[in-house]
Design a protein around this motif. Structure first.
Motif, short mmCIF file in Angstrom:
data_model
loop_
_atom_site.label_atom_id
_atom_site.label_comp_id
_atom_site.label_asym_id
_atom_site.label_seq_id
_atom_site.Cartn_x
_atom_site.Cartn_y
_atom_site.Cartn_z
N GLY A 1 47.59 38.72 51.60
CA GLY A 1 48.74 38.77 52.50
C GLY A 1 48.71 37.65 53.53
O GLY A 1 48.51 36.48 53.20
N GLU A 2 48.88 38.01 54.79
CA GLU A 2 48.90 37.05 55.89
C GLU A 2 47.51 36.73 56.42
O GLU A 2 47.37 35.91 57.33
N ASN A 3 46.50 37.40 55.90
CA ASN A 3 45.13 37.16 56.38
C ASN A 3 44.63 35.79 55.93
O ASN A 3 44.85 35.39 54.79
N ARG A 4 44.00 35.11 56.83
CA ARG A 4 43.46 33.78 56.53
C ARG A 4 42.06 33.92 55.96
O ARG A 4 41.06 33.90 56.67
N VAL A 5 42.02 34.09 54.65
CA VAL A 5 40.74 34.26 53.97
C VAL A 5 40.69 33.32 52.77
O VAL A 5 41.62 33.28 51.97
N ALA A 6 39.63 32.56 52.68
CA ALA A 6 39.43 31.66 51.54
C ALA A 6 38.51 32.34 50.54
O ALA A 6 37.47 32.88 50.90
N LEU A 7 38.93 32.33 49.28
CA LEU A 7 38.08 32.89 48.23
C LEU A 7 37.23 31.78 47.62
O LEU A 7 37.68 30.66 47.43
N ASN A 8 36.00 32.11 47.32
CA ASN A 8 35.03 31.12 46.86
C ASN A 8 34.52 31.47 45.46
O ASN A 8 34.47 32.64 45.09
N TYR A 9 34.13 30.43 44.72
CA TYR A 9 33.41 30.68 43.47
C TYR A 9 32.11 29.88 43.51
O TYR A 9 32.00 28.84 44.16
N PHE A 10 31.10 30.41 42.80
CA PHE A 10 29.74 29.95 43.01
C PHE A 10 29.06 29.39 41.76
O PHE A 10 27.86 29.14 41.76
N SER A 11 29.83 29.22 40.68
CA SER A 11 29.29 28.57 39.48
C SER A 11 30.43 27.87 38.76
O SER A 11 31.59 28.29 38.89
N PRO A 12 30.14 26.81 38.01
CA PRO A 12 31.20 26.03 37.38
C PRO A 12 32.10 26.84 36.43
O PRO A 12 33.29 26.57 36.31
N MET A 13 31.53 27.83 35.74
CA MET A 13 32.27 28.58 34.73
C MET A 13 32.83 29.90 35.26
O MET A 13 33.45 30.65 34.51
N GLU A 14 32.63 30.18 36.53
CA GLU A 14 32.99 31.50 37.06
C GLU A 14 34.49 31.78 36.95
O GLU A 14 34.89 32.85 36.49
N VAL A 15 35.31 30.83 37.35
CA VAL A 15 36.76 31.04 37.32
C VAL A 15 37.26 31.13 35.88
O VAL A 15 38.14 31.95 35.56
N PHE A 16 36.71 30.30 35.00
CA PHE A 16 37.11 30.33 33.59
C PHE A 16 36.78 31.69 32.98
O PHE A 16 37.60 32.28 32.26
#
Length: 235
Positions: free
Chosen positions: A50-65
């Motif tokens: 929503g309106e919250n200022r939060v950045a999402l992070n990933y911690f390995s090259p293949m994580e999002v895939f």
């Protein structure tokens, strides 16, 4: 004897055809769902954050895939569910009486509707509430850092769980209407049923009390709704 063998072979052939069609549908739809997965993930994140200022992070090259593959599989199952349900319906249809056909047909439609309502309730109400609850612990010295894999996996899992738990009123109503259990017995076992719902919610949700109560309370209210509908039917 020969007629029985032919009947058995016909049933096995129908069962085989049902499985082949269902798996083919899942395989065909998986490809477009993989390309739709990033947009689905973006939509989920916007609804949850929503309106919250939060950045999402990933911690390995293949994580999002890997996460996109998980999302695609869940989307594939959700999209293909009506088709698979129809194939199952066509398989069991020849062996049912007319009154059984009408009853099961109404159950299939109601079950699909309740599942969709459970998923939507989770996405638009429960998930943003969980994020706001988590952010409420942030201070000037403690900052929230969320991993995208944890957020999306939790969102997908809870959406499916809420869809399944929203079947409770239908289960209650069907058991009583089919005379498997009596209305009086179910009404007297309410405390045990509530404890059972709490235990199921604790197993299916992340290990925090908030998530468990967010699942358990609506589920119990839906159980009461199913009990009320069954009582009206008995009258």
């Amino acid at each position: 004897m020969e007629d029985q063998d032919q009947s058995l072979i016909a049933h096995l052939e129908a069962l085989r055809s049902m499985f082949i069609k269902s798996f083919l549908a899942l395989g065909i739809m998986l490809i477009p769902m993989f390309f739709a997965a990033p947009y689905c993930m973006d939509g989920l994140i916007k609804i949850m954050i929503g309106e919250n200022r939060v950045a999402l992070n990933y911690f390995s090259p293949m994580e999002v895939f890997t996460l996109q593959i998980k999302t695609a599989v869940v989307l594939d199952l959700l999209i293909c569910f009506p088709y698979i349900a129809r194939q199952v319906w066509l398989f069991v249809l020849p062996g049912l009486y007319e009154n059984e056909r009408k009853f099961i047909k109404s159950i299939v439609l109601t079950s699909s509707t309740l599942f969709i309502l459970g998923v939507l309730f989770c996405i638009f109400f429960i998930l943003p509430l969980l994020i706001r609850f988590g952010l409420s612990f942030a201070t000037s010295d403690i900052q929230a850092v969320f991993g995208i894999s944890n957020i999306i996996t939790t969102a997908l899992w809870l959406s499916v769980v809420f869809g399944l738990m929203f079947q409770f009123p239908l289960i209650t109503y069907s058991l009583i209407r089919s005379n498997i259990v009596s209305y009086q017995t179910v009404r007297e076992k309410r405390p045990y049923i509530f404890v059972g719902i709490l235990i199921i919610a604790a197993i299916l949700t992340p290990p925090d009390v908030t998530s468990q109560l967010m699942l358990a309370i609506p589920t119990y209210l839906l159980f009461e709704a199913g009990l009320f509908a069954a009582r009206r039917h008995k009258q």
